[in-house]
Design a protein around this motif. Structure first.
Motif, PDB file in Angstrom:
ATOM      1  N   TYR A   8     -29.217  64.622  10.078  1.00 52.03           N
ATOM      2  CA  TYR A   8     -29.706  65.309  11.270  1.00 52.03           C
ATOM      3  C   TYR A   8     -30.530  66.531  10.882  1.00 52.03           C
ATOM      4  O   TYR A   8     -30.224  67.214   9.905  1.00 52.03           O
ATOM      5  CB  TYR A   8     -28.522  65.753  12.138  1.00 52.03           C
ATOM      6  N   PHE A   9     -31.565  66.785  11.665  1.00 49.69           N
ATOM      7  CA  PHE A   9     -32.388  67.984  11.504  1.00 49.69           C
ATOM      8  C   PHE A   9     -32.145  68.887  12.702  1.00 49.69           C
ATOM      9  O   PHE A   9     -32.138  68.424  13.840  1.00 49.69           O
ATOM     10  CB  PHE A   9     -33.879  67.634  11.438  1.00 49.69           C
ATOM     11  N   LEU A  10     -31.978  70.167  12.452  1.00 45.89           N
ATOM     12  CA  LEU A  10     -31.818  71.145  13.535  1.00 45.89           C
ATOM     13  C   LEU A  10     -32.740  72.327  13.264  1.00 45.89           C
ATOM     14  O   LEU A  10     -32.693  72.925  12.184  1.00 45.89           O
ATOM     15  CB  LEU A  10     -30.370  71.623  13.631  1.00 45.89           C
ATOM     16  N   ILE A  11     -33.563  72.650  14.236  1.00 45.97           N
ATOM     17  CA  ILE A  11     -34.412  73.836  14.159  1.00 45.97           C
ATOM     18  C   ILE A  11     -34.040  74.744  15.323  1.00 45.97           C
ATOM     19  O   ILE A  11     -34.078  74.327  16.485  1.00 45.97           O
ATOM     20  CB  ILE A  11     -35.907  73.481  14.234  1.00 45.97           C
ATOM     21  N   ALA A  12     -33.630  75.967  15.025  1.00 47.19           N
ATOM     22  CA  ALA A  12     -33.361  76.989  16.042  1.00 47.19           C
ATOM     23  C   ALA A  12     -34.535  77.950  16.030  1.00 47.19           C
ATOM     24  O   ALA A  12     -34.784  78.613  15.012  1.00 47.19           O
ATOM     25  CB  ALA A  12     -32.049  77.704  15.743  1.00 47.19           C
ATOM     26  N   ASP A  13     -35.257  78.029  17.129  1.00 49.67           N
ATOM     27  CA  ASP A  13     -36.524  78.754  17.182  1.00 49.67           C
ATOM     28  C   ASP A  13     -36.493  79.787  18.311  1.00 49.67           C
ATOM     29  O   ASP A  13     -36.201  79.448  19.470  1.00 49.67           O
ATOM     30  CB  ASP A  13     -37.664  77.751  17.420  1.00 49.67           C
ATOM     31  N   ILE A  14     -36.766  81.027  17.985  1.00 52.69           N
ATOM     32  CA  ILE A  14     -36.747  82.096  18.979  1.00 52.69           C
ATOM     33  C   ILE A  14     -37.945  81.962  19.915  1.00 52.69           C
ATOM     34  O   ILE A  14     -39.088  81.871  19.476  1.00 52.69           O
ATOM     35  CB  ILE A  14     -36.727  83.477  18.303  1.00 52.69           C
ATOM     36  N   THR A  15     -37.665  81.950  21.197  1.00 50.61           N
ATOM     37  CA  THR A  15     -38.682  81.741  22.225  1.00 50.61           C
ATOM     38  C   THR A  15     -39.354  83.050  22.618  1.00 50.61           C
ATOM     39  O   THR A  15     -38.693  84.068  22.789  1.00 50.61           O
ATOM     40  CB  THR A  15     -38.037  81.124  23.488  1.00 50.61           C
ATOM     41  N   GLY A  16     -40.669  82.992  22.761  1.00 48.60           N
ATOM     42  CA  GLY A  16     -41.409  84.136  23.283  1.00 48.60           C
ATOM     43  C   GLY A  16     -41.654  85.240  22.278  1.00 48.60           C
ATOM     44  O   GLY A  16     -42.026  86.361  22.660  1.00 48.60           O
ATOM     45  N   TYR A  17     -41.474  84.928  20.983  1.00 52.53           N
ATOM     46  CA  TYR A  17     -41.591  86.007  20.018  1.00 52.53           C
ATOM     47  C   TYR A  17     -43.036  86.466  19.813  1.00 52.53           C
ATOM     48  O   TYR A  17     -43.295  87.658  19.629  1.00 52.53           O
ATOM     49  CB  TYR A  17     -40.969  85.610  18.679  1.00 52.53           C
ATOM     50  N   THR A  18     -43.968  85.525  19.847  1.00 50.56           N
ATOM     51  CA  THR A  18     -45.377  85.908  19.668  1.00 50.56           C
ATOM     52  C   THR A  18     -45.818  86.866  20.774  1.00 50.56           C
ATOM     53  O   THR A  18     -46.440  87.899  20.522  1.00 50.56           O
ATOM     54  CB  THR A  18     -46.276  84.660  19.658  1.00 50.56           C
ATOM     55  N   GLN A  19     -45.481  86.539  22.019  1.00 53.06           N
ATOM     56  CA  GLN A  19     -45.824  87.419  23.142  1.00 53.06           C
ATOM     57  C   GLN A  19     -45.106  88.753  23.013  1.00 53.06           C
ATOM     58  O   GLN A  19     -45.686  89.816  23.282  1.00 53.06           O
ATOM     59  CB  GLN A  19     -45.437  86.726  24.457  1.00 53.06           C
ATOM     60  N   TYR A  20     -43.851  88.700  22.595  1.00 52.74           N
ATOM     61  CA  TYR A  20     -43.062  89.920  22.418  1.00 52.74           C
ATOM     62  C   TYR A  20     -43.728  90.850  21.402  1.00 52.74           C
ATOM     63  O   TYR A  20     -43.856  92.055  21.626  1.00 52.74           O
ATOM     64  CB  TYR A  20     -41.659  89.531  21.955  1.00 52.74           C
TER      65      TYR A  20
END
Length: 389
Positions: A8-20
């Motif tokens: 299994y592959f799992l990617i946890a990615d923070i949302t909205g960081y570029t805009q932040y």
């Protein structure tokens, strides 16, 4: 030649960081990102193994053999999301800084991407770089149209391949089907779980406590498995049967394909008796409480299983309440149970230990060694994310 493996592959990615970042002071933004990355790393626990950090994302994988049940893996992801949201809320409450970076912390959120397939591992520094077509699929999923199609900003996106391998097709009834099209890959069928309802539900979930004056007995035992693996076993009938001395168990009344409050463990005993354990509360990786039918008519007891991490594994604590029901029946139940039931449960916990020791010696429940991620690596990943803006 590198060995091909399945997992299994799992990617946890923070949302909205570029805009932040685009509207924030970089020094404080860097501190926020580093704190959140540390949290994601802390929650990427065995049997998951961190492959690498990529800016504001943690990439991990888990081998197919000795993996968790589908529901437990799903609940690990939910648990990570809840911890992330709590961290965001605490940052907002505890900051007295009026800079834009601190003022905009609440705009951040979290997404997960889950895929199943084959890959090879190539050692790079201290970590394993994953290679293969399915690895490409997992990374392509980061670019999608989920928010436009569903309105979900924080979500877990499971490929159909992952759902089927995890055996949680029934859980999809509470998810949204969504397809993505990628050049050279074609159509990828996925399922979207909105994480905001998960956060709302967990915030309002109450924990049951058996009052001290209502406790009939308490027992505890330590096992050489991490909390997630130990919790996983406690949800499986073949291991629960050892503790309560039933010949076998069935699980009834799943809720949207999941075991939880309202579900029942149906216990078949060697003397022909069939008893029911109805789940009253379900807090993954912490505790569960059931209401159990006793041999005494109209009397039930509460049975609480609590797990806590220790230096060498997990401490399992079992607490049984006194009888609940008509007074005379309760008295009869408590008198008989006080002398017989604790010894039976103690034997059950020991039987579980014996089985686990045997299975561990045979290579079952093998827990991969976590790859340490240094503070410097986290700092470098955060810096790389900042430089991309």
């Amino acid at each position: 030649m590198a060995k091909t493996e399945n997992g299994y592959f799992l990617i946890a990615d923070i949302t909205g960081y570029t805009q932040y970042l685009s509207v924030s002071e970089l020094e404080h933004a860097h501190e926020v990102l580093q704190t959140l990355m540390e949290l994601l790393i802390e929650h990427t626990r065995p049997p998951l193994i961190i492959s690498r950090l990529a800016g504001d994302a943690v990439i991990s994988y888990g081998l197919q053999d000795n993996f968790l049940s589908g529901q437990t893996f799903l609940e690990m992801i939910e648990d990570t999301y809840v911890a992330f949201r709590r961290a965001i809320n605490l940052m907002v409450l505890n900051t007295s800084c009026d800079c834009k970076a601190c003022a905009n912390i609440s705009t951040l959120d979290l997404k997960f991407f889950v895929h199943y397939g084959s890959f090879t591992r190539q050692r790079l520094d201290q970590h394993d770089e994953l290679l293969g077509a399915d690895v490409i699929v997992a990374h392509r999923l980061l670019k999608n149209h989920v928010t436009e199609a569903t309105g979900c900003r924080a979500y877990a996106l499971y490929t159909d391949a992952a759902i089927r391998q995890l055996g949680i097709e029934d859980v999809c009834a509470a998810m949204t089907e969504h397809n993505e099209e990628y050049e050279h890959l074609g159509e990828v069928k996925t399922w979207v779980q909105d994480m905001h309802p998960v956060w709302q539900e967990k915030q309002n979930a109450l924990k049951l406590e058996i009052p001290a004056n209502q406790i009939l007995f308490q027992l505890e035992e330590e096992y050489p498995l991490p909390v997630e693996a130990m919790w996983n076993l406690l949800t499986l009938p073949e291991y629960r049967s050892l503790i309560v001395h039933s010949v076998r168990q069935n699980i009834l009344n799943r809720q949207n394909g999941r075991v939880g409050p309202g579900s029942q463990f149906q216990c078949f005993h060697g003397d022909g008796r069939v008893t029911m354990q109805t789940i009253l509360e379900w807090h993954p990786f912490e505790q569960m409480t059931t209401e159990d039918i006793t041999p005494v008519p109209r009397v039930t007891v509460l049975l609480n299983f609590r797990v806590e991490p220790t230096a060498n594994g997990t401490r399992l604590m079992v607490t049984c309440s006194k009888g609940r029901g008509p007074l005379l029946n309760r008295i009869i139940c408590d008198l008989g149970a006080r002398f017989l039931v604790p010894a039976s449960f103690k034997q059950g916990l020991n039987d579980l230990r014996v089985r686990l020791e045997k299975e561990l010696a045979e290579g079952k429940h093998e827990i991969p060694q976590s790859v340490p991620v240094s503070a410097e690596q986290i700092k470098q990943a955060a810096a790389a994310s900042l430089s991309d803006v």
